[in-house]
Design a protein around this motif. Structure first.
Motif, PDB file in Angstrom:
ATOM      1  N   ASN A 239      74.696  56.774  64.615  1.00 49.40           N
ATOM      2  CA  ASN A 239      74.854  56.883  63.158  1.00 49.40           C
ATOM      3  C   ASN A 239      76.316  57.128  62.789  1.00 49.40           C
ATOM      4  N   LEU A 240      77.167  56.278  63.320  1.00 49.62           N
ATOM      5  CA  LEU A 240      78.613  56.432  63.106  1.00 49.62           C
ATOM      6  C   LEU A 240      78.994  56.364  61.632  1.00 49.62           C
ATOM      7  N   LEU A 241      78.189  55.674  60.816  1.00 50.62           N
ATOM      8  CA  LEU A 241      78.460  55.567  59.373  1.00 50.62           C
ATOM      9  C   LEU A 241      77.974  56.790  58.606  1.00 50.62           C
ATOM     10  N   ASN A 242      77.296  57.715  59.308  1.00 50.28           N
ATOM     11  CA  ASN A 242      76.804  58.957  58.707  1.00 50.28           C
ATOM     12  C   ASN A 242      75.884  58.683  57.519  1.00 50.28           C
ATOM     13  N   ARG A 243      75.012  57.658  57.667  1.00 53.49           N
ATOM     14  CA  ARG A 243      74.079  57.314  56.596  1.00 53.49           C
ATOM     15  C   ARG A 243      72.899  58.286  56.593  1.00 53.49           C
ATOM     16  N   SER A 244      72.291  58.454  55.416  1.00 53.06           N
ATOM     17  CA  SER A 244      71.126  59.323  55.261  1.00 53.06           C
ATOM     18  C   SER A 244      69.877  58.466  55.132  1.00 53.06           C
ATOM     19  N   PHE A 245      68.923  58.650  56.062  1.00 47.08           N
ATOM     20  CA  PHE A 245      67.672  57.895  56.024  1.00 47.08           C
ATOM     21  C   PHE A 245      66.614  58.677  56.799  1.00 47.08           C
ATOM     22  N   PRO A 246      65.325  58.477  56.481  1.00 45.61           N
ATOM     23  CA  PRO A 246      64.261  59.198  57.199  1.00 45.61           C
ATOM     24  C   PRO A 246      64.233  58.792  58.668  1.00 45.61           C
ATOM     25  N   ILE A 247      63.954  59.755  59.539  1.00 45.21           N
ATOM     26  CA  ILE A 247      63.927  59.460  60.964  1.00 45.21           C
ATOM     27  C   ILE A 247      62.714  58.605  61.327  1.00 45.21           C
ATOM     28  N   SER A 248      61.673  58.628  60.476  1.00 46.45           N
ATOM     29  CA  SER A 248      60.494  57.780  60.655  1.00 46.45           C
ATOM     30  C   SER A 248      59.815  57.648  59.298  1.00 46.45           C
ATOM     31  N   PRO A 249      58.852  56.712  59.150  1.00 49.02           N
ATOM     32  CA  PRO A 249      58.155  56.572  57.862  1.00 49.02           C
ATOM     33  C   PRO A 249      57.135  57.673  57.598  1.00 49.02           C
ATOM     34  N   ASP A 250      56.905  58.567  58.540  1.00 48.00           N
ATOM     35  CA  ASP A 250      55.912  59.615  58.355  1.00 48.00           C
ATOM     36  C   ASP A 250      56.228  60.437  57.114  1.00 48.00           C
ATOM     37  N   ARG A 251      55.183  60.817  56.376  1.00 48.95           N
ATOM     38  CA  ARG A 251      55.358  61.515  55.101  1.00 48.95           C
ATOM     39  C   ARG A 251      56.104  62.830  55.254  1.00 48.95           C
ATOM     40  N   ARG A 252      56.026  63.440  56.424  1.00 49.56           N
ATOM     41  CA  ARG A 252      56.682  64.731  56.653  1.00 49.56           C
ATOM     42  C   ARG A 252      57.946  64.611  57.503  1.00 49.56           C
ATOM     43  N   ALA A 253      58.419  63.404  57.680  1.00 46.48           N
ATOM     44  CA  ALA A 253      59.600  63.198  58.510  1.00 46.48           C
ATOM     45  C   ALA A 253      60.847  63.775  57.845  1.00 46.48           C
ATOM     46  N   VAL A 254      61.707  64.352  58.651  1.00 41.33           N
ATOM     47  CA  VAL A 254      62.989  64.837  58.159  1.00 41.33           C
ATOM     48  C   VAL A 254      63.990  63.693  58.184  1.00 41.33           C
ATOM     49  N   LEU A 255      65.165  63.937  57.627  1.00 36.52           N
ATOM     50  CA  LEU A 255      66.215  62.929  57.684  1.00 36.52           C
ATOM     51  C   LEU A 255      66.765  62.837  59.106  1.00 36.52           C
ATOM     52  N   ALA A 256      67.175  61.627  59.479  1.00 34.61           N
ATOM     53  CA  ALA A 256      67.801  61.439  60.784  1.00 34.61           C
ATOM     54  C   ALA A 256      69.113  62.215  60.831  1.00 34.61           C
ATOM     55  N   PRO A 257      69.551  62.629  62.025  1.00 32.96           N
ATOM     56  CA  PRO A 257      70.836  63.340  62.126  1.00 32.96           C
ATOM     57  C   PRO A 257      71.977  62.462  61.611  1.00 32.96           C
ATOM     58  N   GLY A 258      73.026  63.112  61.128  1.00 38.21           N
ATOM     59  CA  GLY A 258      74.246  62.398  60.784  1.00 38.21           C
ATOM     60  C   GLY A 258      74.936  61.923  62.054  1.00 38.21           C
ATOM     61  N   ILE A 259      76.240  61.838  62.037  1.00 40.02           N
ATOM     62  CA  ILE A 259      76.953  61.439  63.248  1.00 40.02           C
ATOM     63  C   ILE A 259      76.618  62.422  64.367  1.00 40.02           C
ATOM     64  N   ASN A 260      76.158  61.896  65.497  1.00 40.05           N
ATOM     65  CA  ASN A 260      75.806  62.759  66.621  1.00 40.05           C
ATOM     66  C   ASN A 260      76.091  62.039  67.928  1.00 40.05           C
ATOM     67  N   GLY A 261      76.342  62.808  68.948  1.00 43.66           N
ATOM     68  CA  GLY A 261      76.702  62.236  70.242  1.00 43.66           C
ATOM     69  C   GLY A 261      75.857  62.756  71.382  1.00 43.66           C
ATOM     70  N   VAL A 262      75.708  61.926  72.392  1.00 42.87           N
ATOM     71  CA  VAL A 262      74.934  62.280  73.581  1.00 42.87           C
ATOM     72  C   VAL A 262      75.750  61.877  74.817  1.00 42.87           C
ATOM     73  N   VAL A 263      75.822  62.799  75.769  1.00 46.15           N
ATOM     74  CA  VAL A 263      76.453  62.519  77.060  1.00 46.15           C
ATOM     75  C   VAL A 263      75.393  62.669  78.134  1.00 46.15           C
ATOM     76  N   THR A 264      75.217  61.649  78.974  1.00 47.58           N
ATOM     77  CA  THR A 264      74.178  61.657  79.988  1.00 47.58           C
ATOM     78  C   THR A 264      74.776  61.411  81.365  1.00 47.58           C
ATOM     79  N   LEU A 265      74.362  62.219  82.319  1.00 47.00           N
ATOM     80  CA  LEU A 265      74.760  62.023  83.719  1.00 47.00           C
ATOM     81  C   LEU A 265      73.577  61.402  84.448  1.00 47.00           C
ATOM     82  N   VAL A 266      73.790  60.242  85.047  1.00 46.86           N
ATOM     83  CA  VAL A 266      72.721  59.477  85.691  1.00 46.86           C
ATOM     84  C   VAL A 266      73.014  59.359  87.167  1.00 46.86           C
ATOM     85  N   ALA A 267      71.994  59.584  87.992  1.00 46.43           N
ATOM     86  CA  ALA A 267      72.093  59.373  89.435  1.00 46.43           C
ATOM     87  C   ALA A 267      71.136  58.264  89.813  1.00 46.43           C
TER      88      ALA A 267
END
Length: 269
Positions: A239-267
């Motif tokens: 979400n590099l554009l920091n857009r606001s939108f529901p995380i899913s169509p569910d009636r109780r869904a919260v908004l998706a996170p704004g700009i966020n990052g994930v770092v993963t270590l894979v073996a």
């Protein structure tokens, strides 16, 4: 041969039993055959068309039949009278693969009988029922290609529609019309960078437990680095554009996170 035929047959026998609790002693036993038949034809070099007819069978989950209590959505009451769901499915696919280019178009039409549906009746009160006949249909497209210099591109799009046939109301879990773009650059052995853009069209036909979801654009960037065998680091900024939108169509869904990052270590072994 330029024509290939395939098929399969399956038999299911599912039993359930519940002792005590809200519904007391209850049991079910359901059996059904399911299977598929398909024909694939080569139209020209690298181009094929496939047609398939298949049938499906799904017995309700134990929680849908017997669970009563609080959940993350609200208070849920099962339905021990639920019957199994069956489907008749028609699929067609046109594919092209040659060199570094691949594209495909898919179409599908599903008729579902005794649809198992979760619905809301009252504030935070959820129940299950068999909904009669339903129809799901749609088109999908995908394109993948190498453009040279370690750069590859992907495009994917889908349009879907799902309704009940008794009153023409929309079904839950039907994805909104969307198109996805991705560009990936190989930066040496085990290293890469990629950009992914998703465009979602407003969905104004929500299902019984969903809301109207707005149109939005989502931009993600990522990279991967090979540290040493067998370790790899993967980085993703969403979400590099920091857009606001529901995380899913569910009636109780919260908004998706704004700009966020994930770092993963894979073996990988």
């Amino acid at each position: 041969s330029r024509i290939t035929a395939s098929g399969g047959l399956r038999f299911d026998h599912v039993t359930t039993r519940n002792d005590g609790g809200f519904f007391g002693t209850q049991s079910t036993a359901n059996s059904a055959f399911s299977g598929f038949g398909a024909i694939k034809a080569e139209l020209a070099s690298g181009t094929t068309v496939t047609g398939q007819i298949s049938s499906g069978f799904r017995d309700p989950a134990l929680s849908a039949r017997y669970f009563v209590g609080a959940s993350g959505r609200g208070f849920v009451t099962g339905n021990p009278a639920l019957g199994p769901e069956s489907a008749l499915q028609y699929d067609v696919a046109l594919r092209y693969v040659r060199g570094g280019l691949r594209w495909a178009v898919y179409g599908y039409y599903y008729r579902i009988s005794d649809l198992i549906e979760r619905y809301e009746d009252g504030d935070d009160l959820f129940f299950f029922r068999n909904r009669g006949e339903a129809r799901i249909q749609g088109l999908e497209f995908e394109l993948q290609g190498n453009v040279g210099h370690g750069i590859s591109c992907e495009v994917g799009a889908q349009v879907a529609d799902g309704v009940t046939l008794d009153d023409d109301t929309s079904l839950d879990d039907i994805p909104a019309t969307n198109i996805q773009f991705q560009i990936r650059k190989e930066l040496g052995t085990g290293h890469y960078a990629r950009v992914q853009l998703g465009v979602y069209v407003e969905d104004n036909d929500p299902g019984p437990t969903e809301i109207v979801t707005p149109s939005f654009v989502s931009l993600d960037i990522g990279a991967g680095v090979k540290v040493a065998e067998p370790l790899k680091l993967r980085f993703l900024i969403r979400n590099l554009l920091n857009r606001s939108f529901p995380i899913s169509p569910d009636r109780r869904a919260v908004l998706a996170p704004g700009i966020n990052g994930v770092v993963t270590l894979v073996a990988e072994f």
